[in-house]
Enzyme design. Structure first.
Site, PDB file in Angstrom:
ATOM      1  N   GLY A  30      32.766  56.792  32.903  1.00 58.75           N
ATOM      2  CA  GLY A  30      31.544  56.669  32.107  1.00 58.75           C
ATOM      3  C   GLY A  30      31.330  57.803  31.127  1.00 58.75           C
ATOM      4  O   GLY A  30      30.648  57.619  30.113  1.00 58.75           O
ATOM      5  N   THR A  33      33.443  56.814  27.774  1.00 61.49           N
ATOM      6  CA  THR A  33      33.182  55.614  26.967  1.00 61.49           C
ATOM      7  C   THR A  33      32.660  56.012  25.587  1.00 61.49           C
ATOM      8  O   THR A  33      32.941  55.343  24.600  1.00 61.49           O
ATOM      9  CB  THR A  33      32.151  54.676  27.624  1.00 61.49           C
ATOM     10  N   ASP A  39      35.464  51.913  30.364  1.00 60.76           N
ATOM     11  CA  ASP A  39      35.244  52.307  31.760  1.00 60.76           C
ATOM     12  C   ASP A  39      35.616  51.113  32.643  1.00 60.76           C
ATOM     13  O   ASP A  39      36.276  50.175  32.194  1.00 60.76           O
ATOM     14  CB  ASP A  39      33.808  52.804  31.990  1.00 60.76           C
ATOM     15  N   VAL A  92      41.975  60.249  33.549  1.00 63.08           N
ATOM     16  CA  VAL A  92      43.354  60.650  33.241  1.00 63.08           C
ATOM     17  C   VAL A  92      43.500  60.940  31.750  1.00 63.08           C
ATOM     18  O   VAL A  92      44.598  61.147  31.249  1.00 63.08           O
ATOM     19  CB  VAL A  92      44.366  59.544  33.650  1.00 63.08           C
ATOM     20  N   ASP A  93      42.385  60.968  31.016  1.00 62.51           N
ATOM     21  CA  ASP A  93      42.428  60.968  29.555  1.00 62.51           C
ATOM     22  C   ASP A  93      42.641  62.335  28.903  1.00 62.51           C
ATOM     23  O   ASP A  93      42.694  62.439  27.679  1.00 62.51           O
ATOM     24  CB  ASP A  93      41.171  60.306  28.984  1.00 62.51           C
ATOM     25  N   HIS A 110      43.225  61.629  39.691  1.00 66.47           N
ATOM     26  CA  HIS A 110      44.094  60.496  39.364  1.00 66.47           C
ATOM     27  C   HIS A 110      45.184  60.862  38.362  1.00 66.47           C
ATOM     28  O   HIS A 110      45.811  59.997  37.769  1.00 66.47           O
ATOM     29  CB  HIS A 110      43.260  59.314  38.842  1.00 66.47           C
ATOM     30  N   CYS A 121      57.408  69.851  44.240  1.00 71.16           N
ATOM     31  CA  CYS A 121      56.400  70.898  44.481  1.00 71.16           C
ATOM     32  C   CYS A 121      55.010  70.544  43.920  1.00 71.16           C
ATOM     33  O   CYS A 121      54.064  71.311  44.064  1.00 71.16           O
ATOM     34  CB  CYS A 121      56.869  72.233  43.912  1.00 71.16           C
ATOM     35  N   SER A 175      30.633  55.475  39.180  1.00 70.50           N
ATOM     36  CA  SER A 175      29.845  54.622  40.076  1.00 70.50           C
ATOM     37  C   SER A 175      30.137  54.949  41.542  1.00 70.50           C
ATOM     38  O   SER A 175      29.597  54.320  42.440  1.00 70.50           O
ATOM     39  CB  SER A 175      30.083  53.149  39.766  1.00 70.50           C
TER      40      SER A 175
HETATM   41 ZN   LIG Z   1      58.730  71.570  41.264  1.00 73.93          ZN
END
Ligand SMILES: [Zn+2]
Length: 236
Positions: A30, A33, A39, A92-93, A110, A121, A175
């Site tokens: 959210g 957006t 979203d 992830v943006d 994420h 590692c 949410s």
């Molecule tokens: Zn490594």
């Protein structure tokens, strides 16, 4: 809720930030957006559209051209003011890092589209570097976590740790339905933190939130941070 009521809630949020010794912010789709990214459960969210049998909305801008918006910048400002102790994100943006948040202060539950992760590692490296091997010799692969894959251990551990230490836990644009990410507000509450939720749409924690904003993140956080700066003695 009236506009006056919004001003009062923003005032309270600024006051709580001012008093906080350990502010942790938690962000979800959210917050992005307003940068033109979709979203999940918003009116045009990926899952909302899927449930209606619709394809995802086409991206308005290419990924690497997406820029942080006022919400991301307000969090970066909290960081500069030395108020932000830790930031947990489901996104992830890469927009938090683009906005100037130091990597040590950020857990990306994420993963991140701009990063690769070592399979041995768990170190991450910029995709731009074009490497295929980590310094430890392990193979590098995408860092973004797909549905059903386990979350990065270090990011998850740090998130629990900081959620438990927080005295003010601010959710911006999530949410709070995906676990274990959704466990973080619980951890914070159990440790006695105040919970603030800024999200358009319901969350399972609405009744436990000390402050609840149904408004957009960009309409709340920048104003609260501006107010906080005045409380801290900065005048523009
Ligand atoms: Zn490594």
């Amino acid at each position: 809720m009236t506009i006056q009521d919004l001003s009062q809630r923003i005032e309270t949020l600024a006051q709580w930030m001012y008093e906080s010794q350990y502010l942790v912010v938690f962000t979800g789709a959210g917050i992005s957006t307003e940068s033109g990214l979709p979203d999940f459960r918003g009116p045009d969210g990926l899952w909302t559209r899927r449930d209606k049998g619709l394809p995802p909305e086409p991206m308005k801008v290419p990924w690497d051209a997406v820029e942080p918006n006022a919400g991301h910048l307000a969090i970066a400002e909290l960081h500069k003011l030395n108020k932000l102790k830790f930031l947990i994100s489901q996104n992830v943006d890469n927009l938090h890092l683009k906005s100037g948040i130091r990597p040590e202060l950020l857990a990306e539950l994420h993963g991140n589209i701009a990063k690769l992760r070592c399979k041995r590692c768990e170190q991450t490296v910029d995709r731009e570097e074009g490497r295929t091997r980590c310094r430890c010799g392990g193979a590098l692969g995408k860092s973004v976590v797909d549905f059903g894959e386990s979350l990065p251990r270090r990011d998850l551990m740090l998130s629990y740790e900081h959620a438990r230490k927080s005295d003010l836990f601010v959710v911006a644009g999530s949410s709070l339905v995906v676990t274990p990410a959704a466990d973080m507000p619980r951890e914070a509450l159990l440790s006695g933190a105040k919970l603030v939720i800024i999200n358009q749409g319901e969350t399972p924690f609405d009744r436990e939130a000390g402050l609840r904003f149904q408004e957009r993140v960009g309409d709340v956080l920048p104003r609260a941070v501006r107010r906080l700066k005045r409380l801290m003695g900065f005048f523009e």
